[in-house]
Every structure is written in C-alpha cells, then in structure tokens.
Design an enzyme around this catalytic site. Structure first.
Site, short mmCIF file in Angstrom:
data_model
loop_
_atom_site.label_atom_id
_atom_site.label_comp_id
_atom_site.label_asym_id
_atom_site.label_seq_id
_atom_site.Cartn_x
_atom_site.Cartn_y
_atom_site.Cartn_z
N GLN A 67 0.92 -1.03 0.12
CA GLN A 67 -0.18 -0.09 -0.23
C GLN A 67 0.86 1.25 -0.09
O GLN A 67 1.26 1.71 1.16
CB GLN A 67 -0.92 -0.02 1.24
CG GLN A 67 -1.94 1.09 1.26
CD GLN A 67 -3.10 1.03 1.97
OE1 GLN A 67 -3.43 0.05 2.77
NE2 GLN A 67 -3.77 1.88 2.21
N PHE A 68 1.29 1.95 -1.28
CA PHE A 68 2.14 2.91 -1.35
C PHE A 68 1.60 4.25 -0.83
O PHE A 68 2.22 5.01 -0.41
CB PHE A 68 2.56 2.94 -2.86
CG PHE A 68 1.65 3.76 -3.76
CD1 PHE A 68 1.58 4.99 -3.75
CD2 PHE A 68 0.51 2.92 -4.28
CE1 PHE A 68 0.90 5.73 -4.67
CE2 PHE A 68 -0.29 3.66 -4.90
CZ PHE A 68 -0.25 4.91 -5.46
N THR A 69 0.29 4.15 -0.62
CA THR A 69 -0.29 5.45 -0.12
C THR A 69 -0.18 5.83 1.35
O THR A 69 -0.49 6.95 1.78
CB THR A 69 -1.85 5.45 -0.32
OG1 THR A 69 -2.34 4.10 0.43
CG2 THR A 69 -2.37 5.19 -1.73
#
Length: 148
Positions: A78-80
């Site tokens: 989850q790069f966010t």
C-alpha cells in the site's frame, strides 16, 4: 518503511473478483516501502511485527504475539501510506520508493515472512485490490522503521 497492522479475526484480498490471499486470526499488514529503505529495514520491521504483543492472554491483556497465538499474516502492498498531505488537498506520494524498488522490497518482506512464520499470504503488488477484514478489537497499530 511504513506499515499499518490490523489485528483481525479474518482477512482476505481479492483481485478481479478472485481471492488471492486469505487468513483467519492474525495480522493484516499494509506495507509501504519508502525512498532509502533497505533489506535491513525490512528485516527489523518484520521482526517487530512478529514479536509485537497485541493479542490477548488468558487474563485479557495484550501480552501475546502473532507467533504466540499461531495467527496468520496477510501482507498487502500500500504505497499510499507514504502520502504527504501537508502541501494541499491532493496527496503527494514522492516519499514512496520507486516502483521497481518498492516491488523488490515488498517481495523481500513477504519472502522473509514466509521463511520465519508458518502462515503468510500476500496481495499482488501494484494491483487494484479489494481488502476485506474483520478488525478484532479494533486494534490498529501504525509502524515506521527507517535506516537511521
């Protein structure tokens, strides 16, 4: 490297309607590699995840780890988690590792987790995933580990 741990009764991740990873009791690990992260950072984060005492003992106190309770890990990229919202209303993700390095570190973390723990499932890097979970408690723990 950043992670959000959610203690779950069950969790699963789907891609295009198909379940690609699923666990019962354990931890959903939302994982983000950031610029400058290394294998050593991933190793330290994994060690902390596996030993973090956030499951109840017989007295009802958070005194047991995912290893102690024989729970699973579901690791989802989850790069966010690298979002920076200080500059306005649209998040910047410039702190996230470049895609190739992010994938390498995610794959490394999952491989190391599988070598150290018997039940490890994973999402699909860079896919549009649907994550389903029953948060137990709820218990949600943000974590960050850096090279320094």
């Amino acid at each position: 490297m950043k992670a959000v741990l959610q203690r779950v009764r069950e969790a699963r991740v789907e891609v295009e309607g198909a379940v690609i990873g699923q666990i019962g009791q354990g931890l959903l690990v939302l994982l983000c590699a950031e610029q400058g992260d290394t294998d050593a950072v991933a190793d330290r984060l994994l060690a902390k995840v596996l030993k973090l005492r956030i499951f109840a003992d017989d007295a009802g106190k958070m005194n047991r780890s995912v290893q102690d309770v024989g729970g699973g890990l579901l690791v989802v990229s989850q790069f966010t988690l690298a979002a920076d919202v200080s500059g306005g209303n649209r998040p910047s993700f410039s702190g996230a590792a470049a895609s190739e390095e992010g994938r390498r570190l995610y794959d490394y973390f999952v491989a190391q987790a599988r070598a150290a723990h018997p039940v490890v499932q994973a999402g699909q890097f860079a896919a549009d995933m649907q994550v389903h979970l029953v948060n137990d408690g709820p218990v949600t723990i943000p974590m960050a580990m850096s090279a320094a």
